[in-house]
Enzyme design. Sequence first.
Site, PDB file in Angstrom:
ATOM      1  CG  HIS A 102     -41.509  48.627   3.502  1.00 26.85           C
ATOM      2  ND1 HIS A 102     -42.644  48.063   4.387  1.00 26.85           N
ATOM      3  CD2 HIS A 102     -42.002  48.092   2.324  1.00 26.85           C
ATOM      4  CE1 HIS A 102     -43.489  47.640   3.375  1.00 26.85           C
ATOM      5  NE2 HIS A 102     -43.084  47.558   2.027  1.00 26.85           N
ATOM      6  CG  ASP A 125     -45.653  48.086   7.341  1.00 27.68           C
ATOM      7  OD1 ASP A 125     -45.208  47.889   8.249  1.00 27.68           O
ATOM      8  OD2 ASP A 125     -44.983  48.645   6.531  1.00 27.68           O
ATOM      9  CG  HIS A 127     -44.836  50.858  11.131  1.00 31.60           C
ATOM     10  ND1 HIS A 127     -44.225  49.513  11.170  1.00 31.60           N
ATOM     11  CD2 HIS A 127     -44.736  50.960  12.452  1.00 31.60           C
ATOM     12  CE1 HIS A 127     -43.604  49.392  12.424  1.00 31.60           C
ATOM     13  NE2 HIS A 127     -43.753  50.398  13.261  1.00 31.60           N
ATOM     14  CG  ASP A 129     -43.941  51.948   5.990  1.00 32.97           C
ATOM     15  OD1 ASP A 129     -44.047  52.362   6.945  1.00 32.97           O
ATOM     16  OD2 ASP A 129     -43.575  50.858   5.624  1.00 32.97           O
ATOM     17  CG  HIS A 142     -38.038  52.646   7.415  1.00 27.07           C
ATOM     18  ND1 HIS A 142     -37.881  51.396   8.382  1.00 27.07           N
ATOM     19  CD2 HIS A 142     -38.115  53.839   8.278  1.00 27.07           C
ATOM     20  CE1 HIS A 142     -37.849  51.751   9.547  1.00 27.07           C
ATOM     21  NE2 HIS A 142     -38.158  53.126   9.743  1.00 27.07           N
ATOM     22  CG  ASP A 233     -42.339  45.859   7.449  1.00 30.64           C
ATOM     23  OD1 ASP A 233     -41.591  45.082   8.180  1.00 30.64           O
ATOM     24  OD2 ASP A 233     -42.088  47.237   7.343  1.00 30.64           O
ATOM     25  CG  ASP A 235     -42.795  46.029  10.840  1.00 34.24           C
ATOM     26  OD1 ASP A 235     -44.128  46.235  10.446  1.00 34.24           O
ATOM     27  OD2 ASP A 235     -42.163  47.188  10.755  1.00 34.24           O
ATOM     28  CD  GLU A 278     -37.682  47.732   7.265  1.00 33.60           C
ATOM     29  OE1 GLU A 278     -36.696  47.485   8.369  1.00 33.60           O
ATOM     30  OE2 GLU A 278     -37.839  48.950   6.813  1.00 33.60           O
TER      31      GLU A 278
END
Length: 323
Positions: A102, A125, A127, A129, A142, A233, A235, A278
């Site tokens: 990412h 996401d 996260h 980021d 990332h 992403d 995840d 990802e």
Amino acid sequence: MSSQAKTSVGVIGAPFSKGQPRRGVEEGPKYLRDAGVIEKLRELGNDVRDYGDLDFPDVPNDITFNNVKNPRTVGKATEKLANAVTAVKKADRTCLVIGGDHSLAVGTIAGHAAVHRDLCVVWVDAHADINTPSTSPSGNLHGQPLSFLMKELKSKMPDVPGFEWVKPCLSAKDIVYIGLRDVDPGEHYILKTLGIKYYSMSEVDYLKIDKVMEETIEYLVGKQKRPIHLSFDIDGLDPSIAPATGTAVPGGLTYREGMYITEKLCRTGLLSAVDIMEVNPSRGETKRDVELTVNTALDMTLSCFGKAREGYHTSTMTLPDII
């Protein structure tokens, strides 16, 4: 497909992994290509041009800068990707970038903004980021792409070698996060201080995904229609449906919630660029883990470009075909 007009799509593969420490994420584009992403996009009636995979050479002697790992390699890769995305947008195509880690979003968003300065971003996401080099616990890029892109953070950013080309192109009001559940303390402070809109999984659970998307679309494009950049992403989804990824976090978006996000964005008619990031085949414990993750990512991608869950695509049918 929905009843929308056919979309002109430009696809870029970005096989890159140096924004984080786990090898294998550079294989994401190959696995999605092998799963038929190009052919399936065309089957939906889209006009697809495949721009192939970019080549990202390592920069020699790429020593850590402050806490930042592989800065020159990542900086050069994102610059190259930005130029490729700009070319796709100048050709008036919706840009699909298949990653890769990412950190590449520095390039996808900057390249998009070079053509559409008024863009807005939906960031799916686990996260945020948005660590800066000084707040990042790991130094992995990332986890930092948005800090390079935010105008409000420009004064907080050191001159990271490799990123001299980046000009911040987003304001806090231009972005909405969906799916957050693993946010570092420094990131949380940035989100709150800048007033960035986000829907953690707690809010998704409470509001339900239809309300989240209604509010997101109203907030970003309700008053002013402008291009939407989806940075997805994998995840952000729950590991039960996307286990083969570098930093999986339990309690994520369901398959149905992920599809709802992409369907709603597609139906706005404003989706201008999509990142699918990802997917890491080497992180799957079994072959099934890998296939499940790739197929989930494929479905989310196709949903951005007109695949509806009704199971047919009206735009490719005429009445005599179905009576």
